[in-house]
Design a protein around this motif. Structure first.
Motif, mmCIF file in Angstrom:
data_model
loop_
_atom_site.group_PDB
_atom_site.id
_atom_site.type_symbol
_atom_site.label_atom_id
_atom_site.label_comp_id
_atom_site.label_asym_id
_atom_site.label_seq_id
_atom_site.Cartn_x
_atom_site.Cartn_y
_atom_site.Cartn_z
ATOM 1 N N GLY A 128 36.498 37.244 61.694
ATOM 2 C CA GLY A 128 35.941 37.388 60.359
ATOM 3 C C GLY A 128 35.743 36.034 59.718
ATOM 4 N N ILE A 129 35.135 36.054 58.540
ATOM 5 C CA ILE A 129 34.863 34.820 57.811
ATOM 6 C C ILE A 129 35.412 34.925 56.397
ATOM 7 C CG2 ILE A 129 32.863 34.040 59.123
ATOM 8 C CD1 ILE A 129 31.074 35.428 57.040
ATOM 9 N N MET A 130 35.790 33.778 55.858
ATOM 10 C CA MET A 130 36.239 33.679 54.472
ATOM 11 C C MET A 130 35.347 32.674 53.758
ATOM 12 S SD MET A 130 39.935 32.492 52.887
ATOM 13 C CE MET A 130 40.742 34.100 52.940
ATOM 14 N N LEU A 131 34.623 33.129 52.747
ATOM 15 C CA LEU A 131 33.789 32.255 51.945
ATOM 16 C C LEU A 131 34.522 31.872 50.662
ATOM 17 C CD1 LEU A 131 31.460 32.972 53.861
ATOM 18 C CD2 LEU A 131 29.979 33.206 51.847
ATOM 19 N N GLY A 132 34.364 30.627 50.256
ATOM 20 C CA GLY A 132 34.990 30.153 49.034
ATOM 21 C C GLY A 132 33.959 29.792 47.990
ATOM 22 N N ARG A 133 33.603 28.508 47.939
ATOM 23 C CA ARG A 133 32.688 28.032 46.901
ATOM 24 C C ARG A 133 31.335 28.734 46.931
ATOM 25 N NH1 ARG A 133 32.904 21.902 48.254
ATOM 26 N NH2 ARG A 133 33.540 22.784 50.257
ATOM 27 N N ALA A 134 30.851 29.079 48.109
ATOM 28 C CA ALA A 134 29.552 29.758 48.187
ATOM 29 C C ALA A 134 29.600 31.101 47.474
ATOM 30 C CB ALA A 134 29.139 29.950 49.646
ATOM 31 N N ALA A 135 30.713 31.818 47.632
ATOM 32 C CA ALA A 135 30.849 33.117 46.970
ATOM 33 C C ALA A 135 30.991 32.945 45.470
ATOM 34 C CB ALA A 135 32.056 33.867 47.528
ATOM 35 N N TYR A 136 31.621 31.857 45.038
ATOM 36 C CA TYR A 136 31.856 31.664 43.611
ATOM 37 C C TYR A 136 30.612 31.141 42.897
ATOM 38 C CZ TYR A 136 34.082 30.525 39.218
ATOM 39 O OH TYR A 136 34.399 30.479 37.879
ATOM 40 N N HIS A 137 30.008 30.102 43.431
ATOM 41 C CA HIS A 137 28.874 29.479 42.753
ATOM 42 C C HIS A 137 27.585 30.288 42.877
ATOM 43 C CE1 HIS A 137 31.062 25.984 41.550
ATOM 44 N NE2 HIS A 137 31.337 25.618 42.783
ATOM 45 N N THR A 138 27.460 31.055 43.946
ATOM 46 C CA THR A 138 26.285 31.912 44.122
ATOM 47 C C THR A 138 26.763 33.327 44.428
ATOM 48 O OG1 THR A 138 26.152 31.241 46.456
ATOM 49 C CG2 THR A 138 24.771 30.045 44.884
ATOM 50 N N PRO A 139 27.321 34.005 43.418
ATOM 51 C CA PRO A 139 27.978 35.295 43.667
ATOM 52 C C PRO A 139 27.056 36.384 44.203
ATOM 53 C CG PRO A 139 27.801 34.860 41.307
ATOM 54 C CD PRO A 139 27.454 33.588 42.011
ATOM 55 N N TRP A 140 25.743 36.267 43.993
ATOM 56 C CA TRP A 140 24.847 37.279 44.545
ATOM 57 C C TRP A 140 24.921 37.303 46.067
ATOM 58 C CZ3 TRP A 140 23.254 41.577 42.844
ATOM 59 C CH2 TRP A 140 22.214 42.259 43.469
ATOM 60 N N THR A 141 25.490 36.236 46.654
ATOM 61 C CA THR A 141 25.774 36.204 48.096
ATOM 62 C C THR A 141 26.532 37.462 48.521
ATOM 63 O OG1 THR A 141 25.861 33.789 48.143
ATOM 64 C CG2 THR A 141 27.054 34.947 49.885
#
Length: 332
Positions: free
Chosen positions: A228-241
């Protein structure tokens, strides 16, 4: 205690991030994905035992599936804090062995524990014996002058003796002296292949890949060879991700929201309920600034929320104004 790590489907997780993944952030992210596993900010074990635990780690059941990350280095204290977290209803307890900040180092926990795998093992053993929910660990490839290939594999061999089966690996070393926490997220080189080799050598472990994943697409391109993967800043700064996670990661028939506008509408009851309890609008909307990133009107959305949500008495009318501004740009 029995704490099978298979209770949660961790194919996609949102990283624990200090000052960011608070309860309002998690409630917002849950609007965007039903399935992603969400993590709290790191909670210091001593603070849970001696402080205001409801204020520090209280959450709403609607946030589930949600896990808590603890910071500490004393097995007995971590065990006590784990019991408190379990009583609050968290579905997993994660130990922080990756944060390089000065504050964490001064408390002898976080990434500096990469130098003490036996202590990490003992901490995790005590935590597992204290609770029935899964206990997991998030760590680095190594610190400072450690050689990642030697450090990582030796660390895992020792730590797995605790019975912990889930390892979340930030695929960088941490430099404890000379680099800031921000620089530690960017400067040390990434080594995803080393994490995949770790999984190949330990097929019985659940290994999640973290660090430098810039988007869901990037995560999907790198997920192979891991669990699996864990996203950090990408999920926060571009939450539509997060809005495509349920279909693209979990194979659901649909995602919760078809557009950012729908997401705001779905989040409205939560916002209004929090405002009625005296929460300031800014405490909620600061996590929403990137919702329209890359779309017409995104700058105006950020500007209105940044400037007006922090004013005394700010309410839903600020959201309506921001939405109206985005709608005008979207129609142009």
């Amino acid at each position: 205690m029995t704490n099978s790590a298979t209770l949660l489907d961790r194919r996609f997780t949102v990283a624990p991030m200090m000052d960011w993944t608070d309860r309002h952030c998690r409630a917002f992210h849950r609007v965007l994905s039903r399935r992603a596993v969400l993590y709290t900010e790191m909670a210091v074990d001593q603070a849970l035992i001696h402080g205001d635990a409801p204020r520090l780690i209280g959450f709403d059941a609607s946030e589930h599936p949600v896990a808590i990350q603890l910071g500490g280095s004393d097995p007995e204290i971590l065990a006590r804090a784990s019991r408190i977290a379990e009583r609050f209803g968290y579905l997993e307890i994660n130990l922080n062995v990756g944060c390089p900040s000065d504050r964490v180092q001064s408390g002898k926990f976080g990434a500096c524990l990469m130098r003490e795998p036996e202590l990490v093992r003992d901490c995790l053993t005590a935590m597992r014996e204290a609770v029935s929910v899964p206990v997991t660990v998030k760590h680095r490839l190594g610190v400072d002058d450690q050689e990642p290939e030697q450090t990582l594999f030796g660390f895992v061999e020792t730590v797995r003796e605790s019975g912990v089966k889930t390892f979340v690996v930030h695929a960088r070393k941490a430099w404890l002296k000379g680099l800031s926490p921000k620089e530690n997220r960017d400067v040390p080189p990434l080594d995803y292949d080393l994490v995949r080799r770790m999984k190949a050598e330990h097929p019985d472990l659940e290994v999640l890949l973290n660090g430098g994943l810039e988007s869901l697409e990037h995560g999907l391109a790198e997920i192979h060879g891991t669990d699996g993967i864990m996203l950090g800043r990408a999920a926060y700064h571009t939450p539509w991700t997060l809005a495509e996670v349920d279909t693209r990661i979990y194979g659901e028939a649909s995602d919760p929201c078809a557009s950012p506008f729908e997401a705001v509408a779905a989040y409205r009851p939560y916002i209004e309920a929090q405002l009625e309890q005296g929460v300031r609008l800014h405490s909620i909307t600061r996590h929403m600034l990137g919702l329209f990133a890359g779309r017409p009107g995104a700058r105006k959305w950020r500007q209105i929320l940044s400037e007006r949500a922090n004013r005394p008495g700010a309410g839903w009318e600020v959201m309506e104004e921001a939405l109206a501004a985005v709608s005008v740009h979207a129609a142009e």
